[in-house]
Design an enzyme around this catalytic site. Sequence first.
Site, PDB file in Angstrom:
ATOM      1  N   HIS A   1      -4.273  -1.978  -4.911  1.00  0.00           N
ATOM      2  CA  HIS A   1      -4.005  -3.361  -5.320  1.00  0.00           C
ATOM      3  C   HIS A   1      -5.165  -4.226  -4.854  1.00  0.00           C
ATOM      4  CE1 HIS A   1      -3.340  -4.064  -1.105  1.00  0.00           C
ATOM      5  NE2 HIS A   1      -2.529  -3.015  -1.088  1.00  0.00           N
TER       6      HIS A   1
ATOM      7  N   HIS B   1      -6.706  -9.690   3.873  1.00  0.00           N
ATOM      8  CA  HIS B   1      -5.581 -10.310   4.606  1.00  0.00           C
ATOM      9  C   HIS B   1      -6.082 -11.394   5.560  1.00  0.00           C
ATOM     10  CE1 HIS B   1      -2.233  -7.934   3.214  1.00  0.00           C
ATOM     11  NE2 HIS B   1      -2.835  -6.815   3.501  1.00  0.00           N
TER      12      HIS B   1
ATOM     13  N   SER C   1       0.819  -1.222   0.000  1.00  0.00           N
ATOM     14  CA  SER C   1       0.000   0.000   0.000  1.00  0.00           C
ATOM     15  C   SER C   1       0.847   1.264   0.000  1.00  0.00           C
ATOM     16  CB  SER C   1      -0.932   0.004   1.207  1.00  0.00           C
ATOM     17  OG  SER C   1      -1.847  -1.049   1.083  1.00  0.00           O
TER      18      SER C   1
ATOM     19  N   THR D   1      -1.234   4.460   3.367  1.00  0.00           N
ATOM     20  CA  THR D   1      -1.971   5.157   2.303  1.00  0.00           C
ATOM     21  C   THR D   1      -2.075   6.664   2.559  1.00  0.00           C
ATOM     22  OG1 THR D   1      -3.176   3.091   1.938  1.00  0.00           O
ATOM     23  CG2 THR D   1      -4.043   5.067   0.850  1.00  0.00           C
TER      24      THR D   1
ATOM     25  N   ASP E   1      -8.896  -4.053   2.534  1.00  0.00           N
ATOM     26  CA  ASP E   1      -7.625  -4.782   2.519  1.00  0.00           C
ATOM     27  C   ASP E   1      -7.482  -5.743   3.706  1.00  0.00           C
ATOM     28  OD1 ASP E   1      -4.712  -5.056   1.703  1.00  0.00           O
ATOM     29  OD2 ASP E   1      -4.402  -4.055   3.633  1.00  0.00           O
TER      30      ASP E   1
HETATM   31 MG    MG Z   1      -4.225   1.626   3.233  1.00  0.00          MG
HETATM   32 ZN    ZN Z   2      -2.600  -4.921   2.613  1.00  0.00          ZN
END
Ligand code: MG
Ligand code: ZN
Length: 370
Positions: free
Chosen positions: A301, A262, A81, A134, A258
């Site tokens: 991503h 994970h 990230s 981010t 995200d």
């Molecule tokens: Mg992030």
């Molecule tokens: Zn990640």
Amino acid sequence: MKYLFLLVPVLLASCASGLKTHTDVDAQKPKNIILMIGDGMGLSQISAGLYSKTTALHLEEFNVIGLHKSYPADKDLVTDSAAGATAFSCGCKTYNAAVGVKADTTPCKTILEFAEENGLATGLVATCSIEHATPASFVAHVKHRDKYEDIAAYFLKTDVDLLIGGGKKYFERRSSDSRNLSEELRKKGYEVTGSTENELKDYRFKERNTVFFTAEDHPLPADQGRDYLPLAGKIAPRFLKKKSDKGFFLMIEGSQIDWGGHAGKTDYIVSEMNDFDKTIGEVLEFARKDKQTLVIVTADHETGGFAILTGSTRGNIKGGFADIKDPKTDSYHHTGTLIPVFAYGPGAAQFAGIYENTAIFDKMKALFGF
Ligand code: MG
Ligand code: ZN
């Protein structure tokens, strides 16, 4: 002597290739840009959100759609990230874990810094700590994403008008020094407030630059009661519009899509996806009325090699994950698949097609006219 100017070093050099001046760009310049990043939001995550409900996603309202190539500067095609956000913020392909620095570790100038320099208002909103990779990549320049306290100190070096997110502890309970960054920001004229997300509903924003902390560290997942992102998506553009006549740049991150990937948890992905989409709805409502705002929605991503498996029905998604679990962290990895980009508003047509993740920076910079 006459060549001396060539030797002047440029700190915070851009590594953008630059978008060629194009008549469409000139005709369709936005005053404001809102970049929305769903961390880990690949097509399957979007599909899961879409099929989890009987009503349409706000994402379905966009009619300009492109794809970006998310790979970093490393040989490996899979980005993290930090490198992913730095591609958007600086237009640089860099190494994984790099925050606002180029592959050679030198700082790169971010779109937020360009915006500040040009008199625009700026803001960052996230559902993780505000020092996380981010949001950090838009203001900080550090060699590694784990340097949370160093990243927090960068907020003192910017004039960012609005921050909403977690991570208060890196401002006020620091182990690397005894600074209280909240106090330092107050001395610079900021409002620094909030310690839980619940306070956001009742908070009356002043005209001053504001930092609103929603948590000491990371805010809760949406399915454990976090619901401030759509509200922040409503507040932030209106707040920034009042701050500058020249326009604004705002980044809003749905950080935890995200984390669902994970963790290999389909429900976590779906609830975060729907929370992010609700936020997109709030932002689109602002942009439709404003008519001068470009909204870009994308991801850094995909996470998990997530797939919708047979046996899934409308409202009941059965998710699968690629066999890529890291035995050390017990966490599924990111993948290197192409990532969708959705655009609405003046300049949106520039975002159709297939391009590098760094082109998102190039296009934003050209559209702002920096
Ligand atoms: Mg992030
Ligand atoms: Zn990640």
